[in-house]
Design a protein around this motif. Structure first.
Motif, PDB file in Angstrom:
ATOM      1  N   ASP A  91      37.675  36.459  55.167  1.00  0.00           N
ATOM      2  CA  ASP A  91      37.384  36.865  53.795  1.00  0.00           C
ATOM      3  C   ASP A  91      35.960  36.468  53.426  1.00  0.00           C
ATOM      4  OD1 ASP A  91      39.890  37.890  53.537  1.00  0.00           O
ATOM      5  OD2 ASP A  91      40.717  36.192  52.427  1.00  0.00           O
ATOM      6  N   SER A  92      35.281  37.335  52.691  1.00  0.00           N
ATOM      7  CA  SER A  92      33.942  37.031  52.209  1.00  0.00           C
ATOM      8  C   SER A  92      34.040  36.413  50.821  1.00  0.00           C
ATOM      9  CB  SER A  92      33.082  38.296  52.160  1.00  0.00           C
ATOM     10  OG  SER A  92      33.596  39.223  51.212  1.00  0.00           O
TER      11      SER A  92
ATOM     12  N   GLU B 175      33.083  37.618  48.120  1.00  0.00           N
ATOM     13  CA  GLU B 175      33.363  38.611  47.099  1.00  0.00           C
ATOM     14  C   GLU B 175      34.794  39.134  47.159  1.00  0.00           C
ATOM     15  OE1 GLU B 175      30.461  41.644  47.560  1.00  0.00           O
ATOM     16  OE2 GLU B 175      28.756  40.366  47.021  1.00  0.00           O
ATOM     17  N   ASP B 176      35.547  38.776  48.191  1.00  0.00           N
ATOM     18  CA  ASP B 176      36.913  39.252  48.349  1.00  0.00           C
ATOM     19  C   ASP B 176      37.901  38.285  47.699  1.00  0.00           C
ATOM     20  OD1 ASP B 176      35.980  41.388  49.840  1.00  0.00           O
ATOM     21  OD2 ASP B 176      36.170  40.308  51.745  1.00  0.00           O
ATOM     22  N   GLU B 177      39.126  38.760  47.542  1.00  0.00           N
ATOM     23  CA  GLU B 177      40.199  37.862  47.151  1.00  0.00           C
ATOM     24  C   GLU B 177      40.406  36.844  48.273  1.00  0.00           C
ATOM     25  OE1 GLU B 177      43.043  40.876  44.535  1.00  0.00           O
ATOM     26  OE2 GLU B 177      43.495  40.481  46.641  1.00  0.00           O
TER      27      GLU B 177
ATOM     28  N   GLU C 144      42.685  35.168  50.479  1.00  0.00           N
ATOM     29  CA  GLU C 144      44.049  35.220  50.994  1.00  0.00           C
ATOM     30  C   GLU C 144      44.377  33.902  51.675  1.00  0.00           C
ATOM     31  OE1 GLU C 144      46.827  37.524  54.315  1.00  0.00           O
ATOM     32  OE2 GLU C 144      44.696  38.026  54.106  1.00  0.00           O
TER      33      GLU C 144
END
Length: 299
Positions: free
Chosen positions: A170-171, A173-175, A177
């Motif tokens: 995940d970056s 800017e992502d959710e 997880e």
């Protein structure tokens, strides 16, 4: 007969010509020099920010953590070789009565993990914070409830646990997880064995999947946002559309995009005496088993 010739007298105006620039230079030097120790008045917001700055609020260590570094002569070294400094602090931990250093290890480990995205240090921060809040063996928490570090230790644990188990792909800017999986997780000073109570992975007749940390979400459209304070990483889980758990009345009325609030609530340390001995003497490995309990509310 010889004559003595006296030197010419310096007139008052001539002396004043040099005296004025000299006095001006002295005044400039005095005004330009600041004492090594002093105070400056600030407004109430700035004063509060200075007193509450920490790894979570500003990305900088709190004054409590910096005090531990200064007392051990590690302040400058932590900026250049943080992992060596953390290893030294870990090796010097005492079995009891070392709460200042234990708190510093929790915060500084999380800070280093944030800068490097090293999940091993996120999980280490969670272990340190948990040990500070729940020392075990009948010992009571030494930090007073009025100490700002007490509440911060809860937040350090909650955030560190979520980020330590986050999907590494995940970056920013992502959710975020959170991958709840049993297994061995690497720590800077050993390994962390996680076990999972799968009975908590169902709700409303459906299995739960795709857990997202709510600590990294901004809510819009609602006037109020209610959150129960406590310990644990708060998550939002999706319901599985393919695999249902036990049949529950009304399960067919749940929409496919339903989100369920859950919480990675607590870790139960097994073989605590053995873990404490290995952990505090900084041997190569140690065994630590967590049982993840999922619930709708934090306790």
């Amino acid at each position: 007969m010889s004559k003595t010739i006296a030197p010419p007298k310096i007139t008052h105006s001539f002396t004043a010509f040099f005296r004025l620039p000299l006095l001006g230079l002295i005044v400039l030097l005095i005004e330009g020099c600041a004492t090594p120790v002093g105070i400056d008045p600030v407004d109430i917001q700035t004063g509060y920010q200075l007193n509450t700055e920490n790894a979570l609020s500003s990305g900088k260590p709190s004054e409590a953590a910096k005090t531990v570094l200064r007392r051990n002569g590690l302040m400058d070294r932590f900026e250049n070789e943080p992992e060596r400094v953390l290893a030294e602090l870990h090796a010097e931990l005492k079995p009891t009565g070392d709460e200042d250093k234990l708190f510093a290890l929790a915060e500084l480990s999380l800070l280093h993990a944030q800068e490097t995205d090293n999940h091993a240090y996120f999980l280490a921060a969670a272990v340190y914070a948990w040990s500070l809040l729940f020392p075990g063996d009948g010992q009571s928490v030494q930090i007073k409830a009025s100490d700002p570090r007490y509440r911060l230790a809860y937040d350090l644990y909650n955030q560190a646990l979520a980020q330590g188990l986050a999907n590494p792909e995940d970056s920013d800017e992502d959710e975020v997880e959170v991958q709840i999986k049993p297994g061995a997780y690497q720590l800077p000073f050993g390994a962390l064995d996680l076990t999972l109570d799968e009975t908590g992975l169902s709700w409303g007749g459906y299995n739960l999947e795709y857990f997202v940390s709510t600590a990294f979400l901004e809510v819009r459209g609602f006037r109020n946002r209610y959150r129960n304070p406590g310990i644990g990483a708060t998550l939002a889980a999706s319901i599985s559309s393919k695999h249902s758990a036990s049949k529950v009345a009304g399960a067919n009325r749940l929409g496919p995009h339903t989100k369920v609030p859950v919480c990675v609530n607590r870790g139960i340390i097994k073989n605590h005496d053995q873990w404490l001995d290995i952990f505090l003497t900084s041997r190569l490995t140690f065994g630590l088993s967590f049982n993840f309990l999922l619930s709708g509310n934090q306790s």
